[in-house]
Scaffold this motif. Structure first.
Motif, PDB file in Angstrom:
ATOM      1  N   TYR A   1      49.777 -30.443  43.334  1.00 53.47           N
ATOM      2  CA  TYR A   1      49.153 -29.137  43.133  1.00 53.47           C
ATOM      3  C   TYR A   1      47.659 -29.286  42.869  1.00 53.47           C
ATOM      4  O   TYR A   1      46.840 -28.533  43.385  1.00 53.47           O
ATOM      5  CB  TYR A   1      49.821 -28.402  41.968  1.00 53.47           C
ATOM      6  CG  TYR A   1      49.057 -27.182  41.513  1.00 53.47           C
ATOM      7  CD1 TYR A   1      48.958 -26.066  42.339  1.00 53.47           C
ATOM      8  CD2 TYR A   1      48.420 -27.147  40.276  1.00 53.47           C
ATOM      9  CE1 TYR A   1      48.233 -24.953  41.944  1.00 53.47           C
ATOM     10  CE2 TYR A   1      47.706 -26.041  39.864  1.00 53.47           C
ATOM     11  CZ  TYR A   1      47.613 -24.937  40.704  1.00 53.47           C
ATOM     12  OH  TYR A   1      46.896 -23.843  40.308  1.00 53.47           O
ATOM     13  N   CYS A   2      47.306 -30.277  42.047  1.00 56.73           N
ATOM     14  CA  CYS A   2      45.901 -30.467  41.687  1.00 56.73           C
ATOM     15  C   CYS A   2      45.200 -31.296  42.753  1.00 56.73           C
ATOM     16  O   CYS A   2      45.571 -32.449  43.002  1.00 56.73           O
ATOM     17  CB  CYS A   2      45.793 -31.153  40.330  1.00 56.73           C
ATOM     18  SG  CYS A   2      44.101 -31.280  39.717  1.00 56.73           S
TER      19      CYS A   2
ATOM     20  N   TYR B   1      40.823 -28.705  41.500  1.00 57.80           N
ATOM     21  CA  TYR B   1      41.229 -27.312  41.681  1.00 57.80           C
ATOM     22  C   TYR B   1      42.686 -27.277  42.136  1.00 57.80           C
ATOM     23  O   TYR B   1      43.227 -28.244  42.659  1.00 57.80           O
ATOM     24  CB  TYR B   1      40.335 -26.605  42.713  1.00 57.80           C
ATOM     25  CG  TYR B   1      40.476 -27.138  44.123  1.00 57.80           C
ATOM     26  CD1 TYR B   1      41.396 -26.576  45.017  1.00 57.80           C
ATOM     27  CD2 TYR B   1      39.704 -28.212  44.558  1.00 57.80           C
ATOM     28  CE1 TYR B   1      41.538 -27.067  46.299  1.00 57.80           C
ATOM     29  CE2 TYR B   1      39.847 -28.713  45.841  1.00 57.80           C
ATOM     30  CZ  TYR B   1      40.755 -28.134  46.705  1.00 57.80           C
ATOM     31  OH  TYR B   1      40.893 -28.628  47.980  1.00 57.80           O
ATOM     32  N   GLY B   2      43.319 -26.133  41.917  1.00 60.30           N
ATOM     33  CA  GLY B   2      44.728 -25.992  42.272  1.00 60.30           C
ATOM     34  C   GLY B   2      44.903 -25.486  43.690  1.00 60.30           C
ATOM     35  O   GLY B   2      44.178 -24.587  44.137  1.00 60.30           O
TER      36      GLY B   2
ATOM     37  N   GLU C   1      47.041 -23.403  46.035  1.00 58.65           N
ATOM     38  CA  GLU C   1      48.081 -22.381  45.910  1.00 58.65           C
ATOM     39  C   GLU C   1      49.232 -22.598  46.893  1.00 58.65           C
ATOM     40  O   GLU C   1      50.384 -22.305  46.595  1.00 58.65           O
ATOM     41  CB  GLU C   1      47.475 -20.988  46.111  1.00 58.65           C
ATOM     42  CG  GLU C   1      46.532 -20.569  44.985  1.00 58.65           C
ATOM     43  CD  GLU C   1      47.190 -20.678  43.616  1.00 58.65           C
ATOM     44  OE1 GLU C   1      48.293 -20.132  43.448  1.00 58.65           O
ATOM     45  OE2 GLU C   1      46.610 -21.312  42.722  1.00 58.65           O
TER      46      GLU C   1
ATOM     47  N   GLY D   1      46.622 -22.519  33.155  1.00 58.52           N
ATOM     48  CA  GLY D   1      47.028 -21.131  33.000  1.00 58.52           C
ATOM     49  C   GLY D   1      47.534 -20.498  34.281  1.00 58.52           C
ATOM     50  O   GLY D   1      48.527 -19.751  34.270  1.00 58.52           O
ATOM     51  N   CYS D   2      46.895 -20.792  35.407  1.00 49.70           N
ATOM     52  CA  CYS D   2      47.288 -20.168  36.678  1.00 49.70           C
ATOM     53  C   CYS D   2      48.683 -20.600  37.112  1.00 49.70           C
ATOM     54  O   CYS D   2      49.539 -19.738  37.378  1.00 49.70           O
ATOM     55  CB  CYS D   2      46.261 -20.487  37.751  1.00 49.70           C
ATOM     56  SG  CYS D   2      46.634 -19.738  39.355  1.00 49.70           S
ATOM     57  N   PRO D   3      48.971 -21.904  37.204  1.00 47.99           N
ATOM     58  CA  PRO D   3      50.336 -22.283  37.596  1.00 47.99           C
ATOM     59  C   PRO D   3      51.377 -21.843  36.566  1.00 47.99           C
ATOM     60  O   PRO D   3      52.506 -21.515  36.927  1.00 47.99           O
ATOM     61  CB  PRO D   3      50.265 -23.806  37.716  1.00 47.99           C
ATOM     62  CG  PRO D   3      49.086 -24.224  36.928  1.00 47.99           C
ATOM     63  CD  PRO D   3      48.110 -23.091  37.055  1.00 47.99           C
ATOM     64  N   LYS D   4      50.987 -21.811  35.274  1.00 44.43           N
ATOM     65  CA  LYS D   4      51.931 -21.359  34.247  1.00 44.43           C
ATOM     66  C   LYS D   4      52.357 -19.919  34.519  1.00 44.43           C
ATOM     67  O   LYS D   4      53.551 -19.589  34.477  1.00 44.43           O
ATOM     68  CB  LYS D   4      51.295 -21.477  32.862  1.00 44.43           C
ATOM     69  CG  LYS D   4      52.196 -21.001  31.736  1.00 44.43           C
ATOM     70  CD  LYS D   4      51.515 -21.120  30.372  1.00 44.43           C
ATOM     71  CE  LYS D   4      51.412 -22.558  29.919  1.00 44.43           C
ATOM     72  NZ  LYS D   4      50.973 -22.652  28.485  1.00 44.43           N
ATOM     73  N   ASN D   5      51.393 -19.052  34.836  1.00 40.77           N
ATOM     74  CA  ASN D   5      51.711 -17.655  35.102  1.00 40.77           C
ATOM     75  C   ASN D   5      52.585 -17.493  36.346  1.00 40.77           C
ATOM     76  O   ASN D   5      53.519 -16.691  36.375  1.00 40.77           O
ATOM     77  CB  ASN D   5      50.424 -16.840  35.259  1.00 40.77           C
ATOM     78  CG  ASN D   5      49.656 -16.705  33.961  1.00 40.77           C
ATOM     79  OD1 ASN D   5      50.242 -16.791  32.874  1.00 40.77           O
ATOM     80  ND2 ASN D   5      48.344 -16.509  34.048  1.00 40.77           N
ATOM     81  N   ASP D   6      52.273 -18.279  37.386  1.00 41.48           N
ATOM     82  CA  ASP D   6      53.053 -18.180  38.621  1.00 41.48           C
ATOM     83  C   ASP D   6      54.481 -18.670  38.413  1.00 41.48           C
ATOM     84  O   ASP D   6      55.428 -18.124  38.993  1.00 41.48           O
ATOM     85  CB  ASP D   6      52.378 -18.977  39.736  1.00 41.48           C
ATOM     86  CG  ASP D   6      51.154 -18.266  40.302  1.00 41.48           C
ATOM     87  OD1 ASP D   6      50.907 -17.118  39.901  1.00 41.48           O
ATOM     88  OD2 ASP D   6      50.448 -18.862  41.127  1.00 41.48           O
TER      89      ASP D   6
ATOM     90  N   LYS E   1      56.391 -15.931  36.642  1.00 39.23           N
ATOM     91  CA  LYS E   1      56.734 -14.864  37.583  1.00 39.23           C
ATOM     92  C   LYS E   1      57.934 -15.251  38.447  1.00 39.23           C
ATOM     93  O   LYS E   1      58.739 -14.410  38.842  1.00 39.23           O
ATOM     94  CB  LYS E   1      55.532 -14.562  38.487  1.00 39.23           C
ATOM     95  CG  LYS E   1      54.389 -13.856  37.788  1.00 39.23           C
ATOM     96  CD  LYS E   1      53.225 -13.644  38.747  1.00 39.23           C
ATOM     97  CE  LYS E   1      52.025 -13.019  38.034  1.00 39.23           C
ATOM     98  NZ  LYS E   1      50.864 -12.888  38.963  1.00 39.23           N
TER      99      LYS E   1
END
Length: 500
Positions: free
Chosen positions: A408-409, A413-414, A416, A439-444, A447
């Motif tokens: 992912y990294c 940067y991540g 997507e 934070g971004c991958p955690k939120n995804d 979801k």
């Protein structure tokens, strides 16, 4: 007769199911001393050991005596992680030097295997010359080979003479009608056989070789490739056949069939199994025999812990320039520390498991874990190239597999698109345990219904998983959450193995 063979190997049956009382998940107290000594630091034969010990393969055997519809041997390929692929072919002398170099650099490397890129027993001179050189220069390293079994009966005495304690045989069928759909031809005694005749010759020789090995007390693992619509249901029959002949473990692996690999199955659109299909078959066979769940379908030149490949550090050019000091005492001292770490992990698991005693629940669920090894949650989510998968229940934490993923990294940067593939790979898991996550991958993940768990960073996997599961059961009992089964997951094929 076969029951006596199984007892001799430490695999006597117990209970109404007749299931062998040993296997890749067995610990020191579960096995006779002589069997434990053979498997305790063999990462392929012991699930527990694979968290701590490394293996290497040397590519000294280029020729093959059968053709499989799922195989395409590739040379000088660094971006595919599957059997039959190598970046360099070695002479026995080069292989022996490489083993010494790797063992001196990676002191937890305990096993040398020859698995190709063809078949070791189709190249007997090179294979046994390599074993001879290593046995004389590095006597503490276990010798291991993997074979399709066609030539096996002719070489059992030689294998035993080199004190090779572990042999893996790939057995995909015991019904020649099924085999004719997997193998276009076999070549034996200067003649090419095709169709059902070829498959019958192959299965007869495989089962004969398996019996001969187990009669000599050699531990045998059977690999089977699960090919949906061809041999998936038939593998239950294979499982029974190899168990009755004394096999130590059965390893059912998913078909790798991406078109870019150039295999017959890949080019004809034969699909591989989903994660749920693979696990269901493994579970059904486990009632008869212990299953290996931690196989990585390694390259023929793999180096390092299962799930990693450090072969690029040990190219022929590099190792020939090395001054190798093979320090047996230093290796043994390092491995003694590994054993201390391993025992601490087992003790922590047992202590936490005791707190589950008396818990009543039918809930079973899967979690994914990002780890670099040592049985610890010690990998950043974005740096993981695979996730280990555990099944949690009131019986504890059970390792059931792994999922390769794309990183992912990507350089700070991540990606997507990669995150979507990661989610699909662990979609059947309720949670993913990581050392750290952005934070971004955690939120995804949230979801997608997958809980990111980072409060157990650098702690033991199984202990942490049991602690989390107890809290999960408490929340279900209190009505805070409602347990629901997750969907299926995708077995990722062709993930890069040398990505930084």
């Amino acid at each position: 007769m076969m029951e006596k063979i199984a007892e001799h190997k430490g695999c006597g049956t117990s209970g109404g199911s007749g299931k062998a009382s040993c296997g890749s998940a067995a610990g020191e107290g579960d096995l006779p001393t002589d069997i434990w000594e053979k498997v305790k630091n063999h990462p392929c034969y012991s699930e527990e050991a694979h968290h701590h010990y490394a293996r290497m393969h040397v590519a000294v055997a280029p020729a093959c005596n059968i053709q499989c519809n799922y195989c395409n041997r590739k040379y000088d390929c660094a971006n595919e992680s599957r059997p039959g692929v190598v970046s360099e072919k070695l002479t026995p002398e080069q292989a022996a030097k490489k083993v010494l170099a790797v063992a001196s650099t990676i002191p937890q490397m305990t096993v040398l295997g020859i698995a190709g890129p063809g078949d070791p027993l189709a190249n007997p001179e090179k294979t046994f010359k390599t074993f001879d050189l290593i046995a004389r220069t590095a006597p503490d390293i276990k010798l291991c080979l993997s074979t399709n079994g066609l030539a096996l009966p002719d070489h059992v005495d030689t294998i035993a003479g080199f004190n090779v304690d572990h042999v893996t045989i790939t057995i995909n069928m015991v019904d020649p009608e099924v085999g004719a759909r997997i193998y276009p031809w076999v070549f034996w005694k200067h003649k090419r056989y095709t169709g059902v005749e070829a498959a019958k010759l192959l299965t007869d020789r495989q089962l004969q070789g398996l019996e001969m090995l187990t009669e000599r007390g050699i531990l045998c693992k059977v690999n089977s490739v699960m090919i949906p619509g061809i041999n998936d249901r038939h593998l239950i029959e294979v499982n029974r056949a190899v168990k009755s002949r004394g096999a130590f473990l059965h390893n059912i692996m998913p078909l790798i069939s991406s078109p870019e690999h150039g295999t017959v199955f890949g080019l004809t659109g034969q699909r591989g199994p989903s994660a749920q299909e693979l696990k269901a078959l493994q579970d059904s066979c486990e009632g008869e025999m212990n299953m290996m769940r931690h196989c990585r379908q390694c390259r023929a030149d793999a180096v390092g812990l299962l799930g990693e490949d450090r072969s690029a550090e040990f190219t022929t050019e590099k190792i020939m320039a090395m001054e190798v000091d093979y320090d047996l005492d230093a290796r043994q001292a390092y491995q003694a520390k590994v054993e201390e770490e391993r025992q601490a992990k087992v003790a922590a698991k047992q202590e936490e498991l005791a707190t589950l005693a008396g818990a009543q629940s039918d809930i079973k669920l899967l979690i994914a874990v990002a780890t670099k090894g040592s049985g610890l949650i010690n990998e950043h989510f974005g740096h993981a190239k695979e996730f280990q998968v555990y099944e949690l229940s009131t019986s504890g934490a059970k390792f059931v597999g792994h999922r390769r993923v794309d990183l992912y990294c990507q350089g700070g940067y991540g990606d997507e698109d990669s995150l979507e593939t990661v989610i699909r790979a662990i979609n059947d898991c309720h949670a993913v345990f990581v050392a750290k996550i952005g934070g971004c991958p955690k939120n995804d993940l949230i979801k997608a219904g997958i809980e990111p768990v980072d409060e157990y960073a650098h702690e033991f996997i199984e202990k942490s998983a049991i602690t989390w599961f107890k809290a999960y059961l408490d929340k279900v009992a209190a009505g805070e959450i409602q347990h629901a089964q997750r969907g299926d997951a995708e077995i990722r094929q062709g993930a890069l193995i040398n990505a930084a």
